[in-house]
Design a protein around this motif. Structure first.
Motif, PDB file in Angstrom:
ATOM      1  N   ARG A 117      -1.189   9.021  -5.273  1.00 26.09           N
ATOM      2  CA  ARG A 117      -2.234   8.780  -6.254  1.00 26.09           C
ATOM      3  C   ARG A 117      -1.789   7.674  -7.209  1.00 26.09           C
ATOM      4  O   ARG A 117      -0.601   7.546  -7.521  1.00 26.09           O
ATOM      5  CB  ARG A 117      -2.523  10.044  -7.054  1.00 26.09           C
ATOM      6  CG  ARG A 117      -3.007  11.224  -6.219  1.00 26.09           C
ATOM      7  CD  ARG A 117      -3.487  12.354  -7.140  1.00 26.09           C
ATOM      8  NE  ARG A 117      -2.557  12.591  -8.234  1.00 26.09           N
ATOM      9  CZ  ARG A 117      -1.471  13.357  -8.148  1.00 26.09           C
ATOM     10  NH1 ARG A 117      -1.172  13.943  -6.981  1.00 26.09           N
ATOM     11  NH2 ARG A 117      -0.691  13.547  -9.192  1.00 26.09           N
ATOM     12  N   TRP A 167      -4.387   6.734  -1.117  1.00 31.74           N
ATOM     13  CA  TRP A 167      -3.475   5.608  -1.188  1.00 31.74           C
ATOM     14  C   TRP A 167      -3.808   4.752  -2.414  1.00 31.74           C
ATOM     15  O   TRP A 167      -4.894   4.846  -2.976  1.00 31.74           O
ATOM     16  CB  TRP A 167      -3.578   4.725   0.067  1.00 31.74           C
ATOM     17  CG  TRP A 167      -3.060   5.378   1.318  1.00 31.74           C
ATOM     18  CD1 TRP A 167      -3.644   6.391   2.022  1.00 31.74           C
ATOM     19  CD2 TRP A 167      -1.864   5.054   2.013  1.00 31.74           C
ATOM     20  NE1 TRP A 167      -2.893   6.719   3.109  1.00 31.74           N
ATOM     21  CE2 TRP A 167      -1.780   5.910   3.139  1.00 31.74           C
ATOM     22  CE3 TRP A 167      -0.847   4.121   1.819  1.00 31.74           C
ATOM     23  CZ2 TRP A 167      -0.741   5.864   4.045  1.00 31.74           C
ATOM     24  CZ3 TRP A 167       0.196   4.067   2.729  1.00 31.74           C
ATOM     25  CH2 TRP A 167       0.256   4.933   3.825  1.00 31.74           C
ATOM     26  N   CYS A 168      -2.866   3.907  -2.796  1.00 22.62           N
ATOM     27  CA  CYS A 168      -3.099   2.922  -3.844  1.00 22.62           C
ATOM     28  C   CYS A 168      -2.323   1.657  -3.477  1.00 22.62           C
ATOM     29  O   CYS A 168      -1.533   1.663  -2.519  1.00 22.62           O
ATOM     30  CB  CYS A 168      -2.664   3.437  -5.214  1.00 22.62           C
ATOM     31  SG  CYS A 168      -0.905   3.777  -5.357  1.00 22.62           S
ATOM     32  N   ARG A 196       0.857  -1.186   0.000  1.00 23.31           N
ATOM     33  CA  ARG A 196       0.000   0.000   0.000  1.00 23.31           C
ATOM     34  C   ARG A 196       0.891   1.233   0.000  1.00 23.31           C
ATOM     35  O   ARG A 196       1.781   1.370   0.845  1.00 23.31           O
ATOM     36  CB  ARG A 196      -0.899  -0.024   1.231  1.00 23.31           C
ATOM     37  CG  ARG A 196      -2.072   0.935   1.185  1.00 23.31           C
ATOM     38  CD  ARG A 196      -3.126   0.578   2.204  1.00 23.31           C
ATOM     39  NE  ARG A 196      -4.259   1.477   2.162  1.00 23.31           N
ATOM     40  CZ  ARG A 196      -4.512   2.421   3.066  1.00 23.31           C
ATOM     41  NH1 ARG A 196      -3.708   2.547   4.116  1.00 23.31           N
ATOM     42  NH2 ARG A 196      -5.565   3.209   2.940  1.00 23.31           N
ATOM     43  N   ASP A 237      -6.383   1.044  -7.463  1.00 18.28           N
ATOM     44  CA  ASP A 237      -6.924   2.153  -6.677  1.00 18.28           C
ATOM     45  C   ASP A 237      -7.212   1.701  -5.249  1.00 18.28           C
ATOM     46  O   ASP A 237      -7.585   0.556  -5.005  1.00 18.28           O
ATOM     47  CB  ASP A 237      -8.205   2.682  -7.314  1.00 18.28           C
ATOM     48  CG  ASP A 237      -7.945   3.338  -8.668  1.00 18.28           C
ATOM     49  OD1 ASP A 237      -6.781   3.660  -8.945  1.00 18.28           O
ATOM     50  OD2 ASP A 237      -8.904   3.513  -9.432  1.00 18.28           O
ATOM     51  N   ASP A 238      -7.038   2.629  -4.307  1.00 21.33           N
ATOM     52  CA  ASP A 238      -7.385   2.371  -2.902  1.00 21.33           C
ATOM     53  C   ASP A 238      -8.198   3.559  -2.412  1.00 21.33           C
ATOM     54  O   ASP A 238      -8.916   4.179  -3.197  1.00 21.33           O
ATOM     55  CB  ASP A 238      -6.122   2.131  -2.077  1.00 21.33           C
ATOM     56  CG  ASP A 238      -6.425   1.386  -0.779  1.00 21.33           C
ATOM     57  OD1 ASP A 238      -7.534   0.867  -0.641  1.00 21.33           O
ATOM     58  OD2 ASP A 238      -5.555   1.332   0.105  1.00 21.33           O
ATOM     59  N   ARG A 239      -8.063   3.943  -1.178  1.00 23.52           N
ATOM     60  CA  ARG A 239      -8.857   5.036  -0.627  1.00 23.52           C
ATOM     61  C   ARG A 239      -7.957   6.022   0.111  1.00 23.52           C
ATOM     62  O   ARG A 239      -6.806   5.734   0.421  1.00 23.52           O
ATOM     63  CB  ARG A 239      -9.919   4.491   0.341  1.00 23.52           C
ATOM     64  CG  ARG A 239      -9.329   3.761   1.526  1.00 23.52           C
ATOM     65  CD  ARG A 239     -10.385   3.082   2.380  1.00 23.52           C
ATOM     66  NE  ARG A 239      -9.800   2.487   3.582  1.00 23.52           N
ATOM     67  CZ  ARG A 239      -9.142   1.332   3.600  1.00 23.52           C
ATOM     68  NH1 ARG A 239      -8.979   0.634   2.481  1.00 23.52           N
ATOM     69  NH2 ARG A 239      -8.635   0.862   4.725  1.00 23.52           N
ATOM     70  N   ASP A 240      -8.512   7.215   0.369  1.00 21.84           N
ATOM     71  CA  ASP A 240      -7.842   8.239   1.188  1.00 21.84           C
ATOM     72  C   ASP A 240      -6.457   8.580   0.661  1.00 21.84           C
ATOM     73  O   ASP A 240      -5.507   8.757   1.433  1.00 21.84           O
ATOM     74  CB  ASP A 240      -7.736   7.769   2.650  1.00 21.84           C
ATOM     75  CG  ASP A 240      -9.100   7.463   3.266  1.00 21.84           C
ATOM     76  OD1 ASP A 240     -10.077   8.116   2.857  1.00 21.84           O
ATOM     77  OD2 ASP A 240      -9.186   6.554   4.108  1.00 21.84           O
TER      78      ASP A 240
END
Length: 318
Positions: free
Chosen positions: A246, A268-269, A242, A263-266
């Protein structure tokens, strides 16, 4: 009207027919500023020269330039000429065997007839450009043509393939070729294994397109499938890390043939990358210069801790 004017108009008509698949007589007449009758006469002149111009009657009909027994002169505008010359220069050092010499011959012909002003612009681009990465494995141009036709015509292909299990004969239903810039891959349905597979073209031998036609089946996105195959399948370890950045930022740092970014959240990727050595994987993630958290495998955390101790000792802070 003079012969020179007629010849110029016929060449303009040929250029228009090359620009898009189909034209109505009215559209061609408007572009050339002549009557429909003049368009028909000019079409006949092109046919007399050996260029197959097809005509379709009725609503939606028009004129279309077909494939003939020889290549018609390609009439390029300024932007097309510059783009073609630069592309040929790149192809002269590419990964398709034999294309380099052919590209240089074509470039020489284009340079000979190119106006001085355009020749200067092309050479300015060449002079300002260097290639950082050398060419990858060369692929025979005939192999590319054979596979491209098989993909287009939906016919099975048979070849000998050097894989992990040694060299074996494979029969596949090809879908698409994908290149990473240094290697070429074929995504195909493996008939014997009853599953999708990725094949490196440089490992193929005795490639034959059969006459067995197959019905196209639902398939994964070829680019995504090949990327997943080349970044994950061949390696002993598969790491998921992680990263605090972007996805587009990480994709700029990690080539698609090296790692896959999810893609991840907040903000992160998740970077998915394979490797044969945990120390190498830890170093590659560290060199990104971004905050990162190892998700898996657990052994990568140990390798990262060991790398940190080594770097601290190197810096004299350990």
């Amino acid at each position: 009207m003079s012969v020179e004017a007629t010849t110029e108009r016929v060449l303009r008509l040929l250029a228009l027919l090359q620009r898009r698949p189909s034209w109505t007589a009215a559209e061609l007449a408007a572009e050339l500023k002549v009557t429909d009758r003049s368009v028909r006469r000019d079409v006949e002149r092109l046919r007399a020269l050996g260029y197959p111009v097809h005509a379709t009657a009725g609503v939606g009909g028009g004129y279309q330039l077909g494939a003939g027994t020889r290549l018609p002169p390609l009439l390029l505008d300024d932007e097309e000429a510059i783009a073609t010359a630069v592309s040929l220069r790149m192809a002269s050092g590419g990964t398709v065997a034999g294309a380099g010499e052919a590209a240089l011959r074509a470039l020489a012909k284009l340079d000979q007839v190119m106006p001085v002003r355009l020749r200067a612009e092309v050479r300015a681009v060449h002079g300002a450009t260097e290639t950082l990465v050398g060419p990858g494995v060369e692929i025979d141009a005939e192999l590319l043509v054979t596979l491209a036709r098989a993909c287009r015509d939906a016919v099975r292909v048979r070849f000998r393939y050097a894989g992990r299990e040694g060299e074996r004969e494979r029969t596949v239903e090809p879908v698409r070729m994908v290149t990473t810039g240094r290697r070429w891959y074929l995504m195909a349905w493996d008939v014997d294994r009853d599953d999708w597979r990725t094949f490196r073209l440089d490992r193929m031998r005795e490639v034959v397109a059969t006459t067995w036609r197959f019905r196209a089946r639902e398939h994964p996105d070829p680019v995504a499938y090949v990327q997943r195959s080349v970044t994950e399948t061949p390696y002993r370890y598969l790491a998921r890390v992680r990263v605090h950045a972007r996805p587009d930022r990480v994709r700029e740092l990690v080539p698609p043939q090296v790692g896959r970014v999810e893609d991840d959240r907040d903000g992160w990727c998740v970077l998915v990358v394979g490797g044969e050595n945990l120390d190498w994987l830890a170093a590659q993630v560290a060199r990104l210069g971004l905050e990162a958290q190892v998700l898996e495998p657990p052994e990568l955390r140990e390798a990262a801790a060991l790398l940190a101790r080594r770097l601290a000792a190197m810096a004299g802070t350990g």
